[in-house]
Design a protein around this motif. Sequence first.
Motif, PDB file in Angstrom:
ATOM      1  N   CYS A 231       0.838  -1.201   0.000  1.00 11.58           N
ATOM      2  CA  CYS A 231       0.000   0.000   0.000  1.00 11.58           C
ATOM      3  C   CYS A 231       0.872   1.251   0.000  1.00 11.58           C
ATOM      4  O   CYS A 231       0.391   2.342   0.351  1.00 11.58           O
ATOM      5  CB  CYS A 231      -0.903   0.029   1.231  1.00 11.58           C
ATOM      6  SG  CYS A 231      -2.238  -1.168   1.190  1.00 11.58           S
ATOM      7  N   ALA A 232       2.140   1.105  -0.373  1.00 13.49           N
ATOM      8  CA  ALA A 232       3.075   2.232  -0.299  1.00 13.49           C
ATOM      9  C   ALA A 232       3.209   2.922  -1.645  1.00 13.49           C
ATOM     10  O   ALA A 232       2.485   3.872  -1.951  1.00 13.49           O
ATOM     11  CB  ALA A 232       4.430   1.757   0.224  1.00 13.49           C
ATOM     12  N   ARG A 233       4.144   2.449  -2.473  1.00 15.45           N
ATOM     13  CA  ARG A 233       4.364   3.049  -3.786  1.00 15.45           C
ATOM     14  C   ARG A 233       4.531   1.952  -4.819  1.00 15.45           C
ATOM     15  O   ARG A 233       5.142   0.908  -4.547  1.00 15.45           O
ATOM     16  CB  ARG A 233       5.631   3.935  -3.804  1.00 15.45           C
ATOM     17  CG  ARG A 233       5.754   4.942  -2.695  1.00 15.45           C
ATOM     18  CD  ARG A 233       4.584   5.871  -2.573  1.00 15.45           C
ATOM     19  NE  ARG A 233       4.403   6.774  -3.707  1.00 15.45           N
ATOM     20  CZ  ARG A 233       3.371   7.597  -3.807  1.00 15.45           C
ATOM     21  NH1 ARG A 233       2.427   7.603  -2.896  1.00 15.45           N
ATOM     22  NH2 ARG A 233       3.273   8.406  -4.851  1.00 15.45           N
ATOM     23  N   VAL A 258      -1.155  -0.239  -5.150  1.00 16.03           N
ATOM     24  CA  VAL A 258      -0.385   0.673  -5.998  1.00 16.03           C
ATOM     25  C   VAL A 258       0.314  -0.131  -7.086  1.00 16.03           C
ATOM     26  O   VAL A 258       0.667  -1.291  -6.901  1.00 16.03           O
ATOM     27  CB  VAL A 258       0.656   1.457  -5.162  1.00 16.03           C
ATOM     28  CG1 VAL A 258      -0.028   2.468  -4.262  1.00 16.03           C
ATOM     29  CG2 VAL A 258       1.515   0.508  -4.327  1.00 16.03           C
ATOM     30  N   PHE A 259       0.524   0.513  -8.226  1.00 18.10           N
ATOM     31  CA  PHE A 259       1.171  -0.135  -9.358  1.00 18.10           C
ATOM     32  C   PHE A 259       2.288   0.757  -9.877  1.00 18.10           C
ATOM     33  O   PHE A 259       2.291   1.975  -9.665  1.00 18.10           O
ATOM     34  CB  PHE A 259       0.162  -0.403 -10.474  1.00 18.10           C
ATOM     35  CG  PHE A 259      -0.840  -1.467 -10.154  1.00 18.10           C
ATOM     36  CD1 PHE A 259      -0.640  -2.774 -10.574  1.00 18.10           C
ATOM     37  CD2 PHE A 259      -1.983  -1.166  -9.410  1.00 18.10           C
ATOM     38  CE1 PHE A 259      -1.561  -3.767 -10.277  1.00 18.10           C
ATOM     39  CE2 PHE A 259      -2.911  -2.148  -9.109  1.00 18.10           C
ATOM     40  CZ  PHE A 259      -2.699  -3.463  -9.539  1.00 18.10           C
ATOM     41  N   GLU A 260       3.214   0.124 -10.592  1.00 18.11           N
ATOM     42  CA  GLU A 260       4.332   0.877 -11.140  1.00 18.11           C
ATOM     43  C   GLU A 260       3.837   1.949 -12.111  1.00 18.11           C
ATOM     44  O   GLU A 260       4.351   3.072 -12.129  1.00 18.11           O
ATOM     45  CB  GLU A 260       5.308  -0.056 -11.843  1.00 18.11           C
ATOM     46  CG  GLU A 260       6.585   0.628 -12.289  1.00 18.11           C
ATOM     47  CD  GLU A 260       7.664  -0.358 -12.701  1.00 18.11           C
ATOM     48  OE1 GLU A 260       8.783   0.089 -12.975  1.00 18.11           O
ATOM     49  OE2 GLU A 260       7.382  -1.574 -12.748  1.00 18.11           O
ATOM     50  N   THR A 261       2.830   1.611 -12.926  1.00 19.94           N
ATOM     51  CA  THR A 261       2.184   2.580 -13.810  1.00 19.94           C
ATOM     52  C   THR A 261       0.719   2.663 -13.401  1.00 19.94           C
ATOM     53  O   THR A 261       0.032   1.645 -13.337  1.00 19.94           O
ATOM     54  CB  THR A 261       2.295   2.146 -15.280  1.00 19.94           C
ATOM     55  OG1 THR A 261       3.673   2.063 -15.642  1.00 19.94           O
ATOM     56  CG2 THR A 261       1.597   3.153 -16.184  1.00 19.94           C
ATOM     57  N   GLU A 262       0.266   3.887 -13.114  1.00 18.45           N
ATOM     58  CA  GLU A 262      -1.121   4.049 -12.684  1.00 18.45           C
ATOM     59  C   GLU A 262      -1.852   5.028 -13.596  1.00 18.45           C
ATOM     60  O   GLU A 262      -1.302   6.084 -13.934  1.00 18.45           O
ATOM     61  CB  GLU A 262      -1.169   4.535 -11.239  1.00 18.45           C
ATOM     62  CG  GLU A 262      -0.629   3.507 -10.256  1.00 18.45           C
ATOM     63  CD  GLU A 262      -0.790   3.937  -8.795  1.00 18.45           C
ATOM     64  OE1 GLU A 262      -1.198   5.101  -8.548  1.00 18.45           O
ATOM     65  OE2 GLU A 262      -0.515   3.106  -7.916  1.00 18.45           O
ATOM     66  N   PRO A 263      -3.081   4.701 -14.009  1.00 18.77           N
ATOM     67  CA  PRO A 263      -3.705   3.396 -13.774  1.00 18.77           C
ATOM     68  C   PRO A 263      -3.036   2.323 -14.623  1.00 18.77           C
ATOM     69  O   PRO A 263      -2.513   2.616 -15.702  1.00 18.77           O
ATOM     70  CB  PRO A 263      -5.154   3.621 -14.219  1.00 18.77           C
ATOM     71  CG  PRO A 263      -5.071   4.730 -15.217  1.00 18.77           C
ATOM     72  CD  PRO A 263      -3.960   5.622 -14.756  1.00 18.77           C
ATOM     73  N   PRO A 264      -3.046   1.074 -14.147  1.00 18.65           N
ATOM     74  CA  PRO A 264      -2.434  -0.002 -14.937  1.00 18.65           C
ATOM     75  C   PRO A 264      -3.249  -0.286 -16.196  1.00 18.65           C
ATOM     76  O   PRO A 264      -4.443  -0.004 -16.256  1.00 18.65           O
ATOM     77  CB  PRO A 264      -2.461  -1.202 -13.976  1.00 18.65           C
ATOM     78  CG  PRO A 264      -3.568  -0.888 -13.018  1.00 18.65           C
ATOM     79  CD  PRO A 264      -3.606   0.598 -12.872  1.00 18.65           C
TER      80      PRO A 264
END
Length: 528
Positions: A231-233, A258-264
Amino acid sequence: MSKPKVLISDKMDPNAAKIFEERGCDVDVITGETPEELKARIADYDGLAIRSSTKVTAEIIDAATNLKVIGRAGIGVDNVDIPYASSKGVVVMNTPFGNSITTAEHAIALMMALARQIPEANDQTQAGKWPKSAFMGVEVTGKTLGLIGAGNIGSIVASRALGLRMKVVAYDPFLTEDRAIELGVEKADLDTLLSKADFISLHTPLTDQTRNILSRERMEAAKPGVRIVNCARGGLVDEAALKDLLESGQVAGAALDVFETEPPAPDHPLFGTKNFICTPHLGASTTEAQVNVALQVAEQMADYLVNGGVTNALNMPSLSAEEAPKLRPYMALAENLGSLVSQLAHGNLTQISIEREGAAADLQGKPITAAVLAGFMRRYSDSVNMVNAPYMAKDRGLDVREVRHDREGVYHTLLRVTVATSQGDRSVAGTLFGNEAPRLVEIFGVGIEAELAGHMLYIVNEDAPGFIGRIGTLLGENGINIGTFHLGRREAGGEAVLLLSVDQPIPPEVERKACELEGVKVVKALSF
């Protein structure tokens, strides 16, 4: 004096605008603008209040010619170019505590959802099935939770996990043994945590050091059947590797907020993977948290713009609104001392020492140091302030030393600034009269009392009769009016120092003529 102007460019609680107004700021709420629209508007504002939608790029900062502070209502500041803001002297603040509880609770909720496979069980039940035997969960009681990051949010997660009768192992380079004992957790290195943890929860910012901190290799080395919550980054977990390890069973379950690219992307590889659950960056999404961060950022920014208080700044020392009035005269003195030694010392200066003595020793040192550097670094740039001066000093390889003395000397409070030069150390010192009025009291070992302000002329000469008359005549002949005279000497007939204030800048030709006067060793025009 006009009021500071603030732009709120993202949606936030309407009470934030009221706080700005109540505390003496003019505020505009204009949300949903394109970067080009914001770029065209931002020059009018002293403050910019944002959430996650507004991207404060270098281009935006360049256009923000009056900008003094950026306030992020929330923790993450990935959408702000902090190094560039710092180089331009803009304070960047966030609100690290406003949504800490909310994010911690979400992490616990996802952990429980993983443990009991709640999302998938819900889907099948609502589809008309009754798959009671298909879902065999695990208890969290007695299990070990591995915390990667034990700061504000991580420590709250630890307390909740301990309340669930879990054991908690924490990895955090900044976690001390005493703090670990206080939290009731076991401090461990990352390899030990991976070997012990039944659940892992991440609570660290995304940096070059933490990117993919849960890499393929580390997840493969973890305890078989581990469950992972982030739930961090986005970017802390190798998402491609996570899919493979979920399918192999090495990772029994994973929950990402969280995802590396948002929105995934809709076809993200993890979507549809068994024992994977996700939420759309909801860590801070509670009514209470949204109100809290909006009110906090408004309070912090208004305090800075109106009173000079600095709270939760990411690129300069914090300074409460209560501390600011007490420290303000010290910072004025510090900036002038830094400017004075910078103007008088020659050559490539590589080391500066800031000493606090007497009452000054009990004050917060970082703002005073930043003020000294703001004055000192003007030898290199006119666009320098307390925000960017420490960064400029670091970039130039300046060795900055802070020294605190418990002793009290002749003065009840004293600041001393010393630079190392090829000719030896050069030191200036100052105090406050009546705890308010900054005064120079020593320059390069010579006692002299002076107020540093406006245009001044510094002269080192042989102590001999008639010199004051000669310099007075020279200035008078050139139409330069003297405001104040300040004299000091090492000994009778020895080296003397003259520091005088004048009503206008000293022209170069007058400075040259002063150098030619009998007995003169050094002449330097100064400006404060």
